[in-house]
Scaffold this motif. Structure first.
Motif, PDB file in Angstrom:
ATOM      1  N   VAL A   1       0.859  -1.176   0.000  1.00 43.21           N
ATOM      2  CA  VAL A   1       0.000   0.000   0.000  1.00 43.21           C
ATOM      3  C   VAL A   1       0.896   1.227   0.000  1.00 43.21           C
ATOM      4  O   VAL A   1       1.710   1.405   0.912  1.00 43.21           O
ATOM      5  N   PRO A   2       0.795   2.063  -1.016  1.00 42.90           N
ATOM      6  CA  PRO A   2       1.662   3.248  -1.048  1.00 42.90           C
ATOM      7  C   PRO A   2       1.262   4.236   0.037  1.00 42.90           C
ATOM      8  O   PRO A   2       0.080   4.428   0.325  1.00 42.90           O
ATOM      9  N   THR A   3       2.250   4.817   0.658  1.00 44.41           N
ATOM     10  CA  THR A   3       1.976   5.823   1.684  1.00 44.41           C
ATOM     11  C   THR A   3       2.084   7.196   1.048  1.00 44.41           C
ATOM     12  O   THR A   3       2.933   7.427   0.185  1.00 44.41           O
ATOM     13  N   PRO A   4       1.229   8.102   1.462  1.00 44.24           N
ATOM     14  CA  PRO A   4       1.307   9.452   0.882  1.00 44.24           C
ATOM     15  C   PRO A   4       2.592  10.142   1.322  1.00 44.24           C
ATOM     16  O   PRO A   4       3.118   9.860   2.406  1.00 44.24           O
ATOM     17  N   PRO A   5       3.117  11.012   0.491  1.00 46.91           N
ATOM     18  CA  PRO A   5       4.353  11.704   0.866  1.00 46.91           C
ATOM     19  C   PRO A   5       4.110  12.609   2.080  1.00 46.91           C
ATOM     20  O   PRO A   5       3.021  13.162   2.252  1.00 46.91           O
ATOM     21  N   ALA A   6       5.122  12.717   2.907  1.00 47.03           N
ATOM     22  CA  ALA A   6       5.013  13.555   4.096  1.00 47.03           C
ATOM     23  C   ALA A   6       5.016  15.021   3.680  1.00 47.03           C
ATOM     24  O   ALA A   6       5.712  15.416   2.746  1.00 47.03           O
ATOM     25  N   ARG A   7       4.230  15.816   4.374  1.00 45.63           N
ATOM     26  CA  ARG A   7       4.187  17.247   4.068  1.00 45.63           C
ATOM     27  C   ARG A   7       5.455  17.901   4.599  1.00 45.63           C
ATOM     28  O   ARG A   7       5.975  17.529   5.646  1.00 45.63           O
ATOM     29  N   SER A   8       5.953  18.866   3.877  1.00 49.42           N
ATOM     30  CA  SER A   8       7.167  19.540   4.312  1.00 49.42           C
ATOM     31  C   SER A   8       6.848  20.495   5.457  1.00 49.42           C
ATOM     32  O   SER A   8       5.759  21.073   5.537  1.00 49.42           O
ATOM     33  N   THR A   9       7.813  20.655   6.329  1.00 47.78           N
ATOM     34  CA  THR A   9       7.647  21.548   7.465  1.00 47.78           C
ATOM     35  C   THR A   9       8.008  22.967   7.042  1.00 47.78           C
ATOM     36  O   THR A   9       8.541  23.197   5.960  1.00 47.78           O
ATOM     37  N   GLY A  10       7.730  23.911   7.905  1.00 48.29           N
ATOM     38  CA  GLY A  10       8.062  25.298   7.615  1.00 48.29           C
ATOM     39  C   GLY A  10       9.555  25.505   7.475  1.00 48.29           C
ATOM     40  O   GLY A  10      10.012  26.295   6.643  1.00 48.29           O
ATOM     41  N   GLU A  11      10.343  24.788   8.268  1.00 49.36           N
ATOM     42  CA  GLU A  11      11.803  24.913   8.203  1.00 49.36           C
ATOM     43  C   GLU A  11      12.322  24.444   6.844  1.00 49.36           C
ATOM     44  O   GLU A  11      13.203  25.070   6.256  1.00 49.36           O
ATOM     45  N   GLN A  12      11.787  23.342   6.353  1.00 46.10           N
ATOM     46  CA  GLN A  12      12.221  22.840   5.056  1.00 46.10           C
ATOM     47  C   GLN A  12      11.834  23.807   3.945  1.00 46.10           C
ATOM     48  O   GLN A  12      12.607  24.014   3.004  1.00 46.10           O
ATOM     49  N   THR A  13      10.681  24.407   4.065  1.00 45.35           N
ATOM     50  CA  THR A  13      10.232  25.368   3.060  1.00 45.35           C
ATOM     51  C   THR A  13      11.141  26.586   3.038  1.00 45.35           C
ATOM     52  O   THR A  13      11.497  27.087   1.972  1.00 45.35           O
ATOM     53  N   VAL A  14      11.545  27.057   4.209  1.00 47.12           N
ATOM     54  CA  VAL A  14      12.444  28.211   4.289  1.00 47.12           C
ATOM     55  C   VAL A  14      13.779  27.885   3.632  1.00 47.12           C
ATOM     56  O   VAL A  14      14.329  28.702   2.885  1.00 47.12           O
ATOM     57  N   ILE A  15      14.288  26.691   3.859  1.00 50.24           N
ATOM     58  CA  ILE A  15      15.570  26.299   3.271  1.00 50.24           C
ATOM     59  C   ILE A  15      15.469  26.273   1.745  1.00 50.24           C
ATOM     60  O   ILE A  15      16.362  26.765   1.044  1.00 50.24           O
ATOM     61  N   VAL A  16      14.386  25.728   1.228  1.00 46.58           N
ATOM     62  CA  VAL A  16      14.208  25.669  -0.224  1.00 46.58           C
ATOM     63  C   VAL A  16      14.141  27.075  -0.811  1.00 46.58           C
ATOM     64  O   VAL A  16      14.763  27.376  -1.840  1.00 46.58           O
ATOM     65  N   VAL A  17      13.404  27.965  -0.152  1.00 53.17           N
ATOM     66  CA  VAL A  17      13.274  29.337  -0.645  1.00 53.17           C
ATOM     67  C   VAL A  17      14.626  30.047  -0.617  1.00 53.17           C
ATOM     68  O   VAL A  17      14.997  30.741  -1.568  1.00 53.17           O
ATOM     69  N   VAL A  18      15.394  29.862   0.454  1.00 58.19           N
ATOM     70  CA  VAL A  18      16.712  30.504   0.555  1.00 58.19           C
ATOM     71  C   VAL A  18      17.631  29.996  -0.553  1.00 58.19           C
ATOM     72  O   VAL A  18      18.344  30.783  -1.186  1.00 58.19           O
ATOM     73  N   VAL A  19      17.613  28.704  -0.817  1.00 57.82           N
ATOM     74  CA  VAL A  19      18.458  28.139  -1.872  1.00 57.82           C
ATOM     75  C   VAL A  19      18.060  28.701  -3.236  1.00 57.82           C
ATOM     76  O   VAL A  19      18.918  29.069  -4.048  1.00 57.82           O
TER      77      VAL A  19
END
Length: 72
Positions: free
Chosen positions: A12-30
């Motif tokens: 049974v495939p599991t849904p992908p985990a939602r990203s946290t606010g910290e991960q989102t900030v890192i992506v935006v900074v990059v």
């Protein structure tokens, strides 16, 4: 030659985990850093090297960081 068929087990495939606010900030900074370096006229290879080096340093520092003490 006879090929045998293997039966796959039901997974049974599991849904992908939602990203946290910290991960989102890192992506935006990059992304902002990469865009700023590109706007400054640096070649794509240099931008990739800078972002890779920064990621490796960040991962090393995060691994060495002491754990926060338990809140009591």
């Amino acid at each position: 030659m006879h090929k045998s068929r293997r039966r796959l087990s039901c997974v049974v495939p599991t849904p992908p985990a939602r990203s946290t606010g910290e991960q989102t900030v890192i992506v935006v900074v990059v992304l902002v850093l990469g865009a700023a370096l590109a706007r400054a006229g640096l070649p794509v290879v240099v931008i990739a090297e800078v972002l890779t080096a920064a990621g490796l340093v960040g991962a090393r520092l995060a691994r060495r960081a002491p754990l926060a003490p338990d809140a009591r």
